[in-house]
Scaffold this motif. Structure first.
Motif, PDB file in Angstrom:
ATOM      1  N   THR A 107      43.691  36.996  23.216  1.00  0.00           N
ATOM      2  CA  THR A 107      42.867  36.791  24.406  1.00  0.00           C
ATOM      3  C   THR A 107      41.811  37.873  24.543  1.00  0.00           C
ATOM      4  O   THR A 107      40.661  37.599  24.898  1.00  0.00           O
ATOM      5  CB  THR A 107      43.751  36.767  25.670  1.00  0.00           C
ATOM      6  OG1 THR A 107      44.650  35.660  25.586  1.00  0.00           O
ATOM      7  CG2 THR A 107      42.891  36.618  26.921  1.00  0.00           C
ATOM      8  N   ARG A 108      42.177  39.100  24.231  1.00  0.00           N
ATOM      9  CA  ARG A 108      41.204  40.191  24.354  1.00  0.00           C
ATOM     10  C   ARG A 108      40.044  40.008  23.372  1.00  0.00           C
ATOM     11  O   ARG A 108      38.896  40.320  23.698  1.00  0.00           O
ATOM     12  CB  ARG A 108      41.897  41.535  24.131  1.00  0.00           C
ATOM     13  CG  ARG A 108      42.859  41.876  25.262  1.00  0.00           C
ATOM     14  CD  ARG A 108      43.140  43.348  25.328  1.00  0.00           C
ATOM     15  NE  ARG A 108      43.880  43.671  26.525  1.00  0.00           N
ATOM     16  CZ  ARG A 108      43.973  44.886  27.038  1.00  0.00           C
ATOM     17  NH1 ARG A 108      43.346  45.891  26.460  1.00  0.00           N
ATOM     18  NH2 ARG A 108      44.671  45.105  28.134  1.00  0.00           N
ATOM     19  N   VAL A 109      40.339  39.504  22.206  1.00  0.00           N
ATOM     20  CA  VAL A 109      39.266  39.257  21.243  1.00  0.00           C
ATOM     21  C   VAL A 109      38.404  38.081  21.717  1.00  0.00           C
ATOM     22  O   VAL A 109      37.172  38.139  21.665  1.00  0.00           O
ATOM     23  CB  VAL A 109      39.835  38.981  19.838  1.00  0.00           C
ATOM     24  CG1 VAL A 109      38.729  38.573  18.879  1.00  0.00           C
ATOM     25  CG2 VAL A 109      40.546  40.217  19.304  1.00  0.00           C
ATOM     26  N   VAL A 110      39.043  37.022  22.191  1.00  0.00           N
ATOM     27  CA  VAL A 110      38.296  35.866  22.696  1.00  0.00           C
ATOM     28  C   VAL A 110      37.412  36.273  23.878  1.00  0.00           C
ATOM     29  O   VAL A 110      36.309  35.760  24.049  1.00  0.00           O
ATOM     30  CB  VAL A 110      39.264  34.732  23.114  1.00  0.00           C
ATOM     31  CG1 VAL A 110      38.516  33.615  23.841  1.00  0.00           C
ATOM     32  CG2 VAL A 110      39.968  34.155  21.885  1.00  0.00           C
ATOM     33  N   ARG A 111      37.881  37.224  24.669  1.00  0.00           N
ATOM     34  CA  ARG A 111      37.126  37.661  25.850  1.00  0.00           C
ATOM     35  C   ARG A 111      36.071  38.723  25.548  1.00  0.00           C
ATOM     36  O   ARG A 111      35.380  39.171  26.444  1.00  0.00           O
ATOM     37  CB  ARG A 111      38.094  38.174  26.923  1.00  0.00           C
ATOM     38  CG  ARG A 111      38.899  37.060  27.566  1.00  0.00           C
ATOM     39  CD  ARG A 111      38.024  36.221  28.481  1.00  0.00           C
ATOM     40  NE  ARG A 111      38.720  35.015  28.922  1.00  0.00           N
ATOM     41  CZ  ARG A 111      38.563  33.827  28.400  1.00  0.00           C
ATOM     42  NH1 ARG A 111      37.732  33.669  27.385  1.00  0.00           N
ATOM     43  NH2 ARG A 111      39.215  32.785  28.850  1.00  0.00           N
ATOM     44  N   GLY A 112      35.984  39.174  24.290  1.00  0.00           N
ATOM     45  CA  GLY A 112      34.860  40.038  23.973  1.00  0.00           C
ATOM     46  C   GLY A 112      35.135  41.336  23.258  1.00  0.00           C
ATOM     47  O   GLY A 112      34.198  42.045  22.893  1.00  0.00           O
ATOM     48  N   GLU A 113      36.405  41.702  23.058  1.00  0.00           N
ATOM     49  CA  GLU A 113      36.679  42.948  22.354  1.00  0.00           C
ATOM     50  C   GLU A 113      36.591  42.726  20.853  1.00  0.00           C
ATOM     51  O   GLU A 113      37.048  41.698  20.335  1.00  0.00           O
ATOM     52  CB  GLU A 113      38.061  43.496  22.731  1.00  0.00           C
ATOM     53  CG  GLU A 113      38.154  43.900  24.199  1.00  0.00           C
ATOM     54  CD  GLU A 113      39.424  44.668  24.496  1.00  0.00           C
ATOM     55  OE1 GLU A 113      40.062  45.167  23.548  1.00  0.00           O
ATOM     56  OE2 GLU A 113      39.770  44.767  25.692  1.00  0.00           O
ATOM     57  N   SER A 114      36.020  43.689  20.150  1.00  0.00           N
ATOM     58  CA  SER A 114      35.845  43.524  18.711  1.00  0.00           C
ATOM     59  C   SER A 114      37.150  43.744  17.959  1.00  0.00           C
ATOM     60  O   SER A 114      37.329  43.248  16.861  1.00  0.00           O
ATOM     61  CB  SER A 114      34.781  44.493  18.192  1.00  0.00           C
ATOM     62  OG  SER A 114      35.130  45.827  18.494  1.00  0.00           O
ATOM     63  N   LYS A 115      38.071  44.485  18.547  1.00  0.00           N
ATOM     64  CA  LYS A 115      39.365  44.709  17.904  1.00  0.00           C
ATOM     65  C   LYS A 115      40.372  45.113  18.958  1.00  0.00           C
ATOM     66  O   LYS A 115      40.062  45.872  19.863  1.00  0.00           O
ATOM     67  CB  LYS A 115      39.267  45.815  16.844  1.00  0.00           C
ATOM     68  CG  LYS A 115      40.511  45.981  15.985  1.00  0.00           C
ATOM     69  CD  LYS A 115      40.738  44.773  15.091  1.00  0.00           C
ATOM     70  CE  LYS A 115      41.922  44.984  14.159  1.00  0.00           C
ATOM     71  NZ  LYS A 115      42.188  43.799  13.329  1.00  0.00           N
ATOM     72  N   TYR A 116      41.564  44.571  18.857  1.00  0.00           N
ATOM     73  CA  TYR A 116      42.621  44.964  19.779  1.00  0.00           C
ATOM     74  C   TYR A 116      43.884  45.235  18.981  1.00  0.00           C
ATOM     75  O   TYR A 116      44.333  44.411  18.202  1.00  0.00           O
ATOM     76  CB  TYR A 116      42.906  43.880  20.815  1.00  0.00           C
ATOM     77  CG  TYR A 116      44.096  44.201  21.694  1.00  0.00           C
ATOM     78  CD1 TYR A 116      44.015  45.256  22.608  1.00  0.00           C
ATOM     79  CD2 TYR A 116      45.277  43.498  21.600  1.00  0.00           C
ATOM     80  CE1 TYR A 116      45.085  45.571  23.411  1.00  0.00           C
ATOM     81  CE2 TYR A 116      46.358  43.813  22.399  1.00  0.00           C
ATOM     82  CZ  TYR A 116      46.258  44.841  23.309  1.00  0.00           C
ATOM     83  OH  TYR A 116      47.331  45.169  24.107  1.00  0.00           O
ATOM     84  N   SER A 117      44.429  46.409  19.175  1.00  0.00           N
ATOM     85  CA  SER A 117      45.668  46.731  18.485  1.00  0.00           C
ATOM     86  C   SER A 117      46.478  47.678  19.348  1.00  0.00           C
ATOM     87  O   SER A 117      45.945  48.410  20.179  1.00  0.00           O
ATOM     88  CB  SER A 117      45.382  47.387  17.127  1.00  0.00           C
ATOM     89  OG  SER A 117      44.684  48.607  17.308  1.00  0.00           O
ATOM     90  N   MET A 118      47.773  47.654  19.173  1.00  0.00           N
ATOM     91  CA  MET A 118      48.667  48.521  19.911  1.00  0.00           C
ATOM     92  C   MET A 118      49.842  48.865  19.011  1.00  0.00           C
ATOM     93  O   MET A 118      50.370  47.999  18.309  1.00  0.00           O
ATOM     94  CB  MET A 118      49.155  47.822  21.186  1.00  0.00           C
ATOM     95  CG  MET A 118      49.990  48.706  22.098  1.00  0.00           C
ATOM     96  SD  MET A 118      50.520  47.808  23.578  1.00  0.00           S
ATOM     97  CE  MET A 118      48.950  47.585  24.406  1.00  0.00           C
ATOM     98  N   GLU A 119      50.224  50.119  18.997  1.00  0.00           N
ATOM     99  CA  GLU A 119      51.329  50.535  18.153  1.00  0.00           C
ATOM    100  C   GLU A 119      52.617  49.859  18.608  1.00  0.00           C
ATOM    101  O   GLU A 119      53.023  49.982  19.760  1.00  0.00           O
ATOM    102  CB  GLU A 119      51.487  52.054  18.206  1.00  0.00           C
ATOM    103  CG  GLU A 119      50.343  52.830  17.571  1.00  0.00           C
ATOM    104  CD  GLU A 119      50.250  52.577  16.075  1.00  0.00           C
ATOM    105  OE1 GLU A 119      51.304  52.344  15.448  1.00  0.00           O
ATOM    106  OE2 GLU A 119      49.127  52.594  15.531  1.00  0.00           O
ATOM    107  N   LEU A 120      53.245  49.133  17.689  1.00  0.00           N
ATOM    108  CA  LEU A 120      54.479  48.428  18.033  1.00  0.00           C
ATOM    109  C   LEU A 120      55.674  49.341  17.778  1.00  0.00           C
ATOM    110  O   LEU A 120      56.442  49.154  16.838  1.00  0.00           O
ATOM    111  CB  LEU A 120      54.586  47.138  17.208  1.00  0.00           C
ATOM    112  CG  LEU A 120      53.418  46.161  17.358  1.00  0.00           C
ATOM    113  CD1 LEU A 120      53.661  44.912  16.531  1.00  0.00           C
ATOM    114  CD2 LEU A 120      53.213  45.799  18.816  1.00  0.00           C
TER     115      LEU A 120
END
Length: 347
Positions: A107-120
């Motif tokens: 969703t964050r990419v669809v809404r405009g962010e070029s990359k979304y990541s979070m340490e799992l």
């Protein structure tokens, strides 16, 4: 309030003054004066609706409410709703944390962010997006544990496998309803890869304002692309981090002594989809589809404008564009905007 049934204004109303959020940017409520004006407007709209319809029950829904991180925001929402009723039930649907993570990433990419990541890693258990137990406990503190209904967002556990039917069943609402086909499906891998590239050149925000040209390009790309749904590697292992928390929720809020919140079935990550990269040929194909869709939109707008022009021509409302050159200097800029083709600089 919102005409489409998605009550985003409730969440925007509740957000703390010092917190910048996409909703506050969308509704242009960036300073304290605008925030207070917006809140008074929302209260008046609610008051008008309640007075007009005098309803026995009211249903409000928006996923942004679940993401509010501060107790003060939940308290503000409760105080607003209590002005109209003290009898409030909160229904919370929980999806598997691994599904939540994939959905948020996409969703964050669809809404405009070029990359979304979070340490799992193990620390993520405390993040507000995934700490379901902490979230539910906070809502229970303000609305009462007995007024909280928790439902697992799994087809096997929903009435007829449908969340809308499940919610109506909880509310004991009967009637002949027509249900739309499944919407808001997970975007494909090619959609995410393409948007990751294009968003770097076409950001959604410029500072604290919406960028003028991003608009709904993410939704459009999502609509015109297909293929394997977006997944992430290691997502099933990520889900195991929440076993203890989910068991406590099942026992505390669903009365399940076995501590089972979600079914044991785990959705296998599509290794090919995860590893797939966007080829130049595929990027050109998607760009071509975007161009075609935009041309269709422009053609449609052109047809509508011609129809309006014909209508106004018939009723004689079209007038020649004229200016009065004797207007004082302060008015000149206004004249230029009204009729730029007559300005000397455009001759």
């Amino acid at each position: 309030m919102d005409k489409n049934g998605n009550h985003t204004k409730l969440a925007a109303y509740s957000h703390d003054n010092d917190r910048t959020t996409p909703l506050k940017i969308e509704f242009d409520i960036s300073d304290n004066y605008k925030i207070q004006t917006f809140r008074r407007k929302i209260f008046r709209e609610l008051d008008t609706e309640f007075a007009r319809h005098n309803p026995e029950s009211v249903f409000m829904s928006n996923e942004h409410l679940s993401l509010m991180p501060n107790r003060s925001e939940i308290e503000r929402l409760r105080n607003l709703l209590n002005a109209f009723s003290k009898d409030i039930t909160v229904i919370i649907y929980l999806r598997k944390q691994m599904e939540q993570h994939v959905a948020l990433s996409a969703t964050r990419v669809v809404r405009g962010e070029s990359k979304y990541s979070m340490e799992l890693d193990s620390k993520i258990k405390e993040h507000r997006f995934y700490d379901y137990l902490g979230c539910i406990d906070t809502w229970a503190d303000y609305f009462g544990k007995n007024n909280i209904i928790v439902r697992p967002f799994e087809r096997k556990q929903l009435k007829d496998g449908d969340v809308v039917k499940d919610c109506l069943d909880i509310l004991d609402v009967e009637g002949n309803f027509s249900f739309t086909k499944e919407r808001n499906k997970r975007p494909s891998v090619e959609c995410i890869r393409f948007l990751e590239l294009i968003n770097g050149h076409l950001p959604r925000f410029q500072g604290a304002s919406l960028a003028p040209y991003h608009r709904d390009v993410g939704d459009l790309v999502k609509a015109i692309t297909d293929g394997a749904p977006y997944r992430e590697p290691g997502i099933n292992e990520f889900q195991s981090l929440f076993n203890d928390q989910n068991a406590e929720i099942a026992r505390k809020y669903l009365g399940r002594d076995d501590g089972v919140l979600f079914t044991k079935d785990t959705e296998k990550a599509d290794a090919d989809a995860v590893a797939e990269e966007l080829t130049v040929e595929k990027a050109i194909e998607i760009s071509s589809r975007l161009w075609v869709e935009q041309c269709k939109t422009i053609d449609c707008l052109g047809t509508q404008l011609l129809a309006f022009k014909s209508l106004f021509d018939e009723i004689g409302e079209i007038r020649p564009c004229t200016t009065v050159e004797t207007a004082p200097p302060p008015e000149r800029e206004t004249l230029v905007k009204k009729c730029p083709e007559r300005h000397p600089s455009n001759q």
